[in-house]
Design an enzyme around this catalytic site. Sequence first.
Site, PDB file in Angstrom:
ATOM      1  N   TRP A  36      35.465  72.124  80.457  1.00 52.28           N
ATOM      2  CA  TRP A  36      36.539  71.195  80.313  1.00 52.28           C
ATOM      3  C   TRP A  36      37.906  72.170  80.274  1.00 52.28           C
ATOM      4  O   TRP A  36      38.076  72.999  79.244  1.00 52.28           O
ATOM      5  CB  TRP A  36      36.415  70.684  78.837  1.00 52.28           C
ATOM      6  CG  TRP A  36      37.544  69.435  78.491  1.00 52.28           C
ATOM      7  CD1 TRP A  36      37.420  68.285  78.787  1.00 52.28           C
ATOM      8  CD2 TRP A  36      38.693  69.550  77.848  1.00 52.28           C
ATOM      9  NE1 TRP A  36      38.402  67.575  78.350  1.00 52.28           N
ATOM     10  CE2 TRP A  36      39.360  68.392  77.765  1.00 52.28           C
ATOM     11  CE3 TRP A  36      39.302  70.740  77.090  1.00 52.28           C
ATOM     12  CZ2 TRP A  36      40.537  68.206  77.129  1.00 52.28           C
ATOM     13  CZ3 TRP A  36      40.433  70.499  76.506  1.00 52.28           C
ATOM     14  CH2 TRP A  36      41.261  69.241  76.399  1.00 52.28           C
ATOM     15  N   HIS A  96      57.651  43.268  63.980  1.00 58.89           N
ATOM     16  CA  HIS A  96      58.742  44.284  64.034  1.00 58.89           C
ATOM     17  C   HIS A  96      58.986  44.944  65.440  1.00 58.89           C
ATOM     18  O   HIS A  96      59.492  45.839  65.205  1.00 58.89           O
ATOM     19  CB  HIS A  96      58.582  45.147  62.869  1.00 58.89           C
ATOM     20  CG  HIS A  96      58.594  44.331  61.593  1.00 58.89           C
ATOM     21  ND1 HIS A  96      59.683  43.900  60.955  1.00 58.89           N
ATOM     22  CD2 HIS A  96      57.444  44.201  60.855  1.00 58.89           C
ATOM     23  CE1 HIS A  96      59.420  43.202  59.771  1.00 58.89           C
ATOM     24  NE2 HIS A  96      58.121  43.375  59.488  1.00 58.89           N
ATOM     25  N   GLU A 142      40.242  50.985  66.028  1.00 58.44           N
ATOM     26  CA  GLU A 142      39.061  51.360  66.767  1.00 58.44           C
ATOM     27  C   GLU A 142      38.771  50.688  68.074  1.00 58.44           C
ATOM     28  O   GLU A 142      38.307  51.357  69.045  1.00 58.44           O
ATOM     29  CB  GLU A 142      37.814  51.579  65.785  1.00 58.44           C
ATOM     30  CG  GLU A 142      36.400  51.911  66.350  1.00 58.44           C
ATOM     31  CD  GLU A 142      36.506  53.404  66.866  1.00 58.44           C
ATOM     32  OE1 GLU A 142      37.593  53.961  66.714  1.00 58.44           O
ATOM     33  OE2 GLU A 142      35.718  53.675  67.368  1.00 58.44           O
ATOM     34  N   ARG A 184      30.244  67.783  76.341  1.00 59.05           N
ATOM     35  CA  ARG A 184      31.337  68.551  75.883  1.00 59.05           C
ATOM     36  C   ARG A 184      32.510  68.918  77.150  1.00 59.05           C
ATOM     37  O   ARG A 184      33.658  69.561  76.620  1.00 59.05           O
ATOM     38  CB  ARG A 184      30.909  69.970  75.439  1.00 59.05           C
ATOM     39  CG  ARG A 184      29.935  69.672  74.112  1.00 59.05           C
ATOM     40  CD  ARG A 184      29.272  71.227  73.959  1.00 59.05           C
ATOM     41  NE  ARG A 184      30.371  71.974  73.431  1.00 59.05           N
ATOM     42  CZ  ARG A 184      30.908  72.073  72.114  1.00 59.05           C
ATOM     43  NH1 ARG A 184      30.350  71.215  71.204  1.00 59.05           N
ATOM     44  NH2 ARG A 184      31.808  72.885  71.928  1.00 59.05           N
ATOM     45  N   LYS A 242      38.373  52.487  71.890  1.00 63.78           N
ATOM     46  CA  LYS A 242      37.294  52.271  72.584  1.00 63.78           C
ATOM     47  C   LYS A 242      37.510  51.761  73.921  1.00 63.78           C
ATOM     48  O   LYS A 242      36.978  52.329  75.068  1.00 63.78           O
ATOM     49  CB  LYS A 242      36.068  51.142  72.089  1.00 63.78           C
ATOM     50  CG  LYS A 242      35.502  51.846  70.803  1.00 63.78           C
ATOM     51  CD  LYS A 242      34.246  53.063  70.833  1.00 63.78           C
ATOM     52  CE  LYS A 242      35.055  54.101  70.948  1.00 63.78           C
ATOM     53  NZ  LYS A 242      34.958  55.074  69.774  1.00 63.78           N
ATOM     54  N   ASN A 256      33.782  79.342  75.712  1.00 59.76           N
ATOM     55  CA  ASN A 256      34.302  78.207  75.111  1.00 59.76           C
ATOM     56  C   ASN A 256      35.382  78.303  73.875  1.00 59.76           C
ATOM     57  O   ASN A 256      35.166  79.391  72.917  1.00 59.76           O
ATOM     58  CB  ASN A 256      33.153  77.419  74.355  1.00 59.76           C
ATOM     59  CG  ASN A 256      33.612  76.340  73.581  1.00 59.76           C
ATOM     60  OD1 ASN A 256      32.990  75.824  72.608  1.00 59.76           O
ATOM     61  ND2 ASN A 256      34.766  75.517  73.817  1.00 59.76           N
ATOM     62  N   GLY A 257      36.600  77.933  74.417  1.00 55.31           N
ATOM     63  CA  GLY A 257      37.533  78.215  73.292  1.00 55.31           C
ATOM     64  C   GLY A 257      38.987  78.753  74.144  1.00 55.31           C
ATOM     65  O   GLY A 257      39.101  78.274  75.213  1.00 55.31           O
ATOM     66  N   GLU A 271      39.515  54.660  75.981  1.00 58.90           N
ATOM     67  CA  GLU A 271      39.089  55.666  76.396  1.00 58.90           C
ATOM     68  C   GLU A 271      37.845  55.436  77.461  1.00 58.90           C
ATOM     69  O   GLU A 271      37.836  56.480  78.309  1.00 58.90           O
ATOM     70  CB  GLU A 271      38.198  56.359  75.323  1.00 58.90           C
ATOM     71  CG  GLU A 271      37.244  55.987  74.528  1.00 58.90           C
ATOM     72  CD  GLU A 271      36.898  56.744  73.202  1.00 58.90           C
ATOM     73  OE1 GLU A 271      37.304  58.143  73.156  1.00 58.90           O
ATOM     74  OE2 GLU A 271      36.460  56.217  72.297  1.00 58.90           O
ATOM     75  N   LYS A 286      33.313  65.623  74.354  1.00 61.18           N
ATOM     76  CA  LYS A 286      33.026  64.914  72.702  1.00 61.18           C
ATOM     77  C   LYS A 286      33.304  65.708  71.391  1.00 61.18           C
ATOM     78  O   LYS A 286      33.456  65.235  70.541  1.00 61.18           O
ATOM     79  CB  LYS A 286      31.160  64.959  72.877  1.00 61.18           C
ATOM     80  CG  LYS A 286      30.280  64.486  71.864  1.00 61.18           C
ATOM     81  CD  LYS A 286      30.627  63.000  71.696  1.00 61.18           C
ATOM     82  CE  LYS A 286      30.069  62.276  70.707  1.00 61.18           C
ATOM     83  NZ  LYS A 286      30.241  60.910  70.392  1.00 61.18           N
ATOM     84  N   CYS A 320      34.198  72.777  76.395  1.00 57.18           N
ATOM     85  CA  CYS A 320      33.090  73.375  77.190  1.00 57.18           C
ATOM     86  C   CYS A 320      31.850  73.445  76.362  1.00 57.18           C
ATOM     87  O   CYS A 320      31.864  73.571  75.252  1.00 57.18           O
ATOM     88  CB  CYS A 320      33.563  74.963  77.650  1.00 57.18           C
ATOM     89  SG  CYS A 320      35.141  74.886  78.418  1.00 57.18           S
TER      90      CYS A 320
HETATM   91  C1  F6R Z   1      36.526  58.553  70.146  1.00 59.70           C
HETATM   92  C2  F6R Z   1      36.008  59.938  69.789  1.00 59.70           C
HETATM   93  C3  F6R Z   1      36.943  60.808  69.404  1.00 59.70           C
HETATM   94  C4  F6R Z   1      36.222  61.631  67.889  1.00 59.70           C
HETATM   95  C5  F6R Z   1      37.327  62.787  67.494  1.00 59.70           C
HETATM   96  C6  F6R Z   1      36.795  63.115  66.484  1.00 59.70           C
HETATM   97  O1  F6R Z   1      35.286  57.736  70.555  1.00 59.70           O
HETATM   98  O2  F6R Z   1      34.771  60.143  69.982  1.00 59.70           O
HETATM   99  O3  F6R Z   1      38.187  60.295  69.105  1.00 59.70           O
HETATM  100  O4  F6R Z   1      36.206  60.515  67.090  1.00 59.70           O
HETATM  101  O5  F6R Z   1      37.511  63.666  68.443  1.00 59.70           O
HETATM  102  O6  F6R Z   1      35.282  64.074  66.547  1.00 59.70           O
HETATM  103  P1  F6R Z   1      34.662  64.473  65.350  1.00 59.70           P
HETATM  104  O7  F6R Z   1      34.277  63.053  64.472  1.00 59.70           O
HETATM  105  O8  F6R Z   1      33.487  65.094  65.910  1.00 59.70           O
HETATM  106  O9  F6R Z   1      35.404  65.399  64.446  1.00 59.70           O
END
Ligand code: F6R
Length: 592
Positions: A74, A488, A465, A27, A469, A100-101, A472, A587, A2
């Site tokens: 969120w 395996h 990675e 967020r 990408k 938030n939390g 997600e 995010k 949030c």
């Molecule tokens: C993937 C992504 C998430 C963040 C993860 C950690 O694209 O953005 O997997 O990498 O939530 O976030 P930070 O780096 O802010 O601790």
Amino acid sequence: MCGIVGYTGGKKAVFILLEALERLEYRGYDSSGVALLENGQIFLEKKVGKIRELVRSLWGKTLNSTVGIGHTRWATHGGVCELNAHPHLDQTGRFALVHNGIIENYREIRDFLISKGIDYKSETDTEAIVHLISLNYEGDLLRAVLKSLPMLRGAYAFAVFTPLEPGRIVGVRYGSPLVVGLGEGENFLASDIPALLPFTRNIIPLDDGEVVDLTPEGVSIYDFEGNLKVKDSIRVHWDIISAEKGGFKHFMLKEIFEQPRVVADTIKGYLSRDYELPFSLKDFRRILITACGTSYHAGLVGKYWLERFVGVPVEVVYASELRYADTPVGREDLVIAISQSGETADTRFSALSAKEKGATLLSIVNVMGSALSRESDYTLYTHAGPEIGVAATKTFSCQLAVLYSLAVSQHPQRNELMDELLKVPHLMEEVLSRSEGVKEIALRYTSKKNMLYLGRHLSYPVALEGALKLKEISYIHAEGYPAGEMKHGPIALIDENMPVVVVAPRDRVYEKIISNIEEVLARKGVLISLGFEEDKKLTQLSKDFIGVPQCSEELSPFLTVLPLQLFAYYIADYLGLDVDQPRNLAKTVTVE
Ligand code: F6R
């Protein structure tokens, strides 16, 4: 997660709140709301969906309030509906609160409140806080908040106001982010600095355990016992333009294309010896890297570099796993916590617990003034600027730049090794200049339901990675795997319907991965390979081949990750998905 925001000053609060909320939308974005003070009463508007729904419903309403709070949600407790959206009011309608939390003991508090005859309306934990403050109110909002705090368990940031004290907002930070913005005759609160950039550059990041009392005339900060604290503000230099889309269709695409520049900016910060750390990396028994998601993948790349250039064993552990593990950690260990936001709860708390056990805590963080940066013994910043797209791209490359600079920083050939790194931004530009080729290939795979991503050695984290990408933002199931491990188990998945993306630059394991490719082809897997340009063997073997310029094996992840980011982007965009705000994600993940 949030996002929360608050404003008190002389301007119309609604415009400021909505603009700040749009910047916080990354967020969380399942519902949003604002509370304002109109004609001595709380005016409340909440909507399910993106913030544009809230904007639409406020359109044409005359709202003159110069104080207010806002929220983008969120969901953690309670489904997505207007009733559960914030702000929440107490039952007398005199207090409005955004949060938030998570309040871990909210059920106990709710039962207590119900026993007092309070009509608890929503399924949220948040509502508990606003009722408590209302019950504890004896004419002073700050006192009521301070009186309520000992009853709350969990991690939270919240902001509350009341028409009984017009112009005053009280905010609290405990485990979830909250920053104060200072203006002339106006002051602000927000979960994150970028939300406030259109209004002010003077920021006070709050620490856990702090309460802020905000009026248009001033800001006072207290601890939870009510003792006044003196805190300095910082001046943030982030360019507001860098928080705009700048002609690109999505923030993610813009951020992908920004990488050569921000990686160059980041490297610049580590070229001089000024940043040198006051300890020898070699003196540690072990380096323990902890992070989540994309930052964890950067950590996996960092392991190879640190082991190669420093020679100390490196372990990389998901922060959510490290926190409750019995991993022995002590004074002989260097813990490196990597986080774009510097607010990720798992990363912060696992790093802090290692620090408490005596380890030295070094963080690699993008957001200046974030909690992790303040809690660490040393912080190395990535200079990526604000990253708005929920899927991390440019911060990954910048994390790599910091990890490489760190790994070579005490090496006898540091200057030569840094010279190699200096070539990277230009090579990245070359890769990006061929984005149309990647797009063409990506569009051939938009109907697939599954994909496998393989890599070995330094390309293994790149494969992880790439898969992250894709899943997600396009919601296509993708699995990243070490190519040598495929036989395996995952090899059972391969048939003529399975696209297999193999990251195979000409490095020490090139011949080995070619054998793995043969194993894929023998089972009719559809091969998309990524290697150095003019690789005849890969071109011959693959259905689709993507070439990147030659570079040293060590630096290949900077280049190979770019086509994978683009590949995911073009598929998701073709499918018409919300690239910048994929479903269910946020995010900054400030819950465990
Ligand atoms: C993937 C992504 C998430 C963040 C993860 C950690 O694209 O953005 O997997 O990498 O939530 O976030 P930070 O780096 O802010 O601790």
